[in-house]
Motif scaffolding. Structure first.
Motif, PDB file in Angstrom:
ATOM      1  N   PHE A  62       5.209  -2.390  -8.200  1.00 57.50           N
ATOM      2  CA  PHE A  62       5.445  -1.031  -7.727  1.00 57.50           C
ATOM      3  C   PHE A  62       5.728  -1.045  -6.231  1.00 57.50           C
ATOM      4  O   PHE A  62       5.194  -1.876  -5.500  1.00 57.50           O
ATOM      5  CB  PHE A  62       4.211  -0.159  -7.997  1.00 57.50           C
ATOM      6  CG  PHE A  62       3.815  -0.176  -9.441  1.00 57.50           C
ATOM      7  CD1 PHE A  62       4.389   0.714 -10.331  1.00 57.50           C
ATOM      8  CD2 PHE A  62       2.912  -1.105  -9.915  1.00 57.50           C
ATOM      9  CE1 PHE A  62       4.055   0.679 -11.674  1.00 57.50           C
ATOM     10  CE2 PHE A  62       2.571  -1.150 -11.258  1.00 57.50           C
ATOM     11  CZ  PHE A  62       3.149  -0.254 -12.144  1.00 57.50           C
ATOM     12  N   PRO A  63       6.505  -0.072  -5.742  1.00 55.08           N
ATOM     13  CA  PRO A  63       6.819  -0.029  -4.309  1.00 55.08           C
ATOM     14  C   PRO A  63       5.655   0.460  -3.454  1.00 55.08           C
ATOM     15  O   PRO A  63       5.580   0.122  -2.273  1.00 55.08           O
ATOM     16  CB  PRO A  63       8.005   0.933  -4.223  1.00 55.08           C
ATOM     17  CG  PRO A  63       7.869   1.799  -5.436  1.00 55.08           C
ATOM     18  CD  PRO A  63       7.250   0.934  -6.491  1.00 55.08           C
ATOM     19  N   THR A  64       4.746   1.255  -4.045  1.00 56.59           N
ATOM     20  CA  THR A  64       3.613   1.810  -3.294  1.00 56.59           C
ATOM     21  C   THR A  64       2.359   1.808  -4.156  1.00 56.59           C
ATOM     22  O   THR A  64       2.432   1.744  -5.393  1.00 56.59           O
ATOM     23  CB  THR A  64       3.878   3.271  -2.862  1.00 56.59           C
ATOM     24  OG1 THR A  64       3.979   4.077  -4.045  1.00 56.59           O
ATOM     25  CG2 THR A  64       5.151   3.390  -2.025  1.00 56.59           C
ATOM     26  N   LEU A  65       1.203   1.927  -3.509  1.00 57.85           N
ATOM     27  CA  LEU A  65      -0.048   2.064  -4.247  1.00 57.85           C
ATOM     28  C   LEU A  65      -0.047   3.375  -5.027  1.00 57.85           C
ATOM     29  O   LEU A  65      -0.515   3.424  -6.170  1.00 57.85           O
ATOM     30  CB  LEU A  65      -1.249   2.006  -3.295  1.00 57.85           C
ATOM     31  CG  LEU A  65      -2.623   2.151  -3.950  1.00 57.85           C
ATOM     32  CD1 LEU A  65      -2.867   1.062  -4.993  1.00 57.85           C
ATOM     33  CD2 LEU A  65      -3.720   2.124  -2.895  1.00 57.85           C
ATOM     34  N   ASP A  66       0.498   4.446  -4.439  1.00 62.32           N
ATOM     35  CA  ASP A  66       0.581   5.725  -5.146  1.00 62.32           C
ATOM     36  C   ASP A  66       1.374   5.606  -6.441  1.00 62.32           C
ATOM     37  O   ASP A  66       1.007   6.197  -7.458  1.00 62.32           O
ATOM     38  CB  ASP A  66       1.202   6.803  -4.254  1.00 62.32           C
ATOM     39  CG  ASP A  66       0.254   7.287  -3.173  1.00 62.32           C
ATOM     40  OD1 ASP A  66      -0.969   7.059  -3.293  1.00 62.32           O
ATOM     41  OD2 ASP A  66       0.731   7.891  -2.198  1.00 62.32           O
ATOM     42  N   ALA A  67       2.454   4.841  -6.422  1.00 61.17           N
ATOM     43  CA  ALA A  67       3.252   4.640  -7.632  1.00 61.17           C
ATOM     44  C   ALA A  67       2.450   3.893  -8.692  1.00 61.17           C
ATOM     45  O   ALA A  67       2.510   4.222  -9.882  1.00 61.17           O
ATOM     46  CB  ALA A  67       4.538   3.893  -7.303  1.00 61.17           C
ATOM     47  N   ALA A  68       1.670   2.908  -8.265  1.00 62.30           N
ATOM     48  CA  ALA A  68       0.835   2.156  -9.207  1.00 62.30           C
ATOM     49  C   ALA A  68      -0.249   3.043  -9.813  1.00 62.30           C
ATOM     50  O   ALA A  68      -0.463   3.020 -11.026  1.00 62.30           O
ATOM     51  CB  ALA A  68       0.203   0.954  -8.510  1.00 62.30           C
ATOM     52  N   THR A  69      -0.936   3.826  -8.981  1.00 62.75           N
ATOM     53  CA  THR A  69      -2.002   4.688  -9.516  1.00 62.75           C
ATOM     54  C   THR A  69      -1.426   5.758 -10.436  1.00 62.75           C
ATOM     55  O   THR A  69      -2.037   6.085 -11.451  1.00 62.75           O
ATOM     56  CB  THR A  69      -2.852   5.323  -8.395  1.00 62.75           C
ATOM     57  OG1 THR A  69      -2.019   6.088  -7.540  1.00 62.75           O
ATOM     58  CG2 THR A  69      -3.609   4.267  -7.609  1.00 62.75           C
ATOM     59  N   ALA A  70      -0.256   6.293 -10.116  1.00 62.17           N
ATOM     60  CA  ALA A  70       0.382   7.287 -10.987  1.00 62.17           C
ATOM     61  C   ALA A  70       0.709   6.668 -12.344  1.00 62.17           C
ATOM     62  O   ALA A  70       0.455   7.263 -13.394  1.00 62.17           O
ATOM     63  CB  ALA A  70       1.640   7.845 -10.330  1.00 62.17           C
ATOM     64  N   TRP A  71       1.255   5.455 -12.341  1.00 63.64           N
ATOM     65  CA  TRP A  71       1.598   4.757 -13.580  1.00 63.64           C
ATOM     66  C   TRP A  71       0.353   4.489 -14.428  1.00 63.64           C
ATOM     67  O   TRP A  71       0.419   4.490 -15.654  1.00 63.64           O
ATOM     68  CB  TRP A  71       2.318   3.458 -13.224  1.00 63.64           C
ATOM     69  CG  TRP A  71       2.769   2.653 -14.391  1.00 63.64           C
ATOM     70  CD1 TRP A  71       3.847   2.896 -15.200  1.00 63.64           C
ATOM     71  CD2 TRP A  71       2.175   1.447 -14.874  1.00 63.64           C
ATOM     72  NE1 TRP A  71       3.950   1.911 -16.148  1.00 63.64           N
ATOM     73  CE2 TRP A  71       2.935   1.016 -15.976  1.00 63.64           C
ATOM     74  CE3 TRP A  71       1.067   0.703 -14.475  1.00 63.64           C
ATOM     75  CZ2 TRP A  71       2.640  -0.139 -16.687  1.00 63.64           C
ATOM     76  CZ3 TRP A  71       0.768  -0.453 -15.178  1.00 63.64           C
ATOM     77  CH2 TRP A  71       1.545  -0.870 -16.268  1.00 63.64           C
ATOM     78  N   LEU A  72      -0.765   4.278 -13.751  1.00 63.54           N
ATOM     79  CA  LEU A  72      -2.031   4.034 -14.454  1.00 63.54           C
ATOM     80  C   LEU A  72      -2.722   5.339 -14.856  1.00 63.54           C
ATOM     81  O   LEU A  72      -3.926   5.361 -15.081  1.00 63.54           O
ATOM     82  CB  LEU A  72      -2.957   3.190 -13.563  1.00 63.54           C
ATOM     83  CG  LEU A  72      -2.504   1.752 -13.354  1.00 63.54           C
ATOM     84  CD1 LEU A  72      -3.240   1.131 -12.175  1.00 63.54           C
ATOM     85  CD2 LEU A  72      -2.707   0.925 -14.625  1.00 63.54           C
TER      86      LEU A  72
END
Length: 84
Positions: A62-72
């Motif tokens: 993911f490009p950002t931590l926010d993108a990773a947490t959203a995906w999770l």
């Protein structure tokens, strides 16, 4: 299923699913200290049909931590360092 990320150090988190550590989320840093990407990775090498949702592979980028947490599923981030 509810994911949480428990901070271990800057750019490093345990990935916890329903109270069990199932993987990690880490920031990739280049040799010059630049930030490249975030990786969510399962601890166990599972076939795709046995991976917990939303995983379809052992590692996702993911490009950002926010993108990773959203995906999770909008995983909550817990600062374990403050609890220590």
């Amino acid at each position: 299923m509810t994911y949480t990320l428990h901070r271990l150090a800057a750019g490093s988190y345990d990935l916890v699913l329903d109270g069990i550590i199932v993987g990690s989320v880490v920031r990739e840093v280049t040799a010059d200290g630049g930030h490249r990407a975030w990786h969510a990775e399962l601890l166990e090498d599972l076939p795709p049909d046995r991976c917990p949702s939303p995983f379809r592979e052992i590692e996702h980028t993911f490009p950002t931590l926010d993108a990773a947490t959203a995906w999770l599923g909008d995983a909550m981030v817990v600062d374990s360092l403050e609890a220590a």
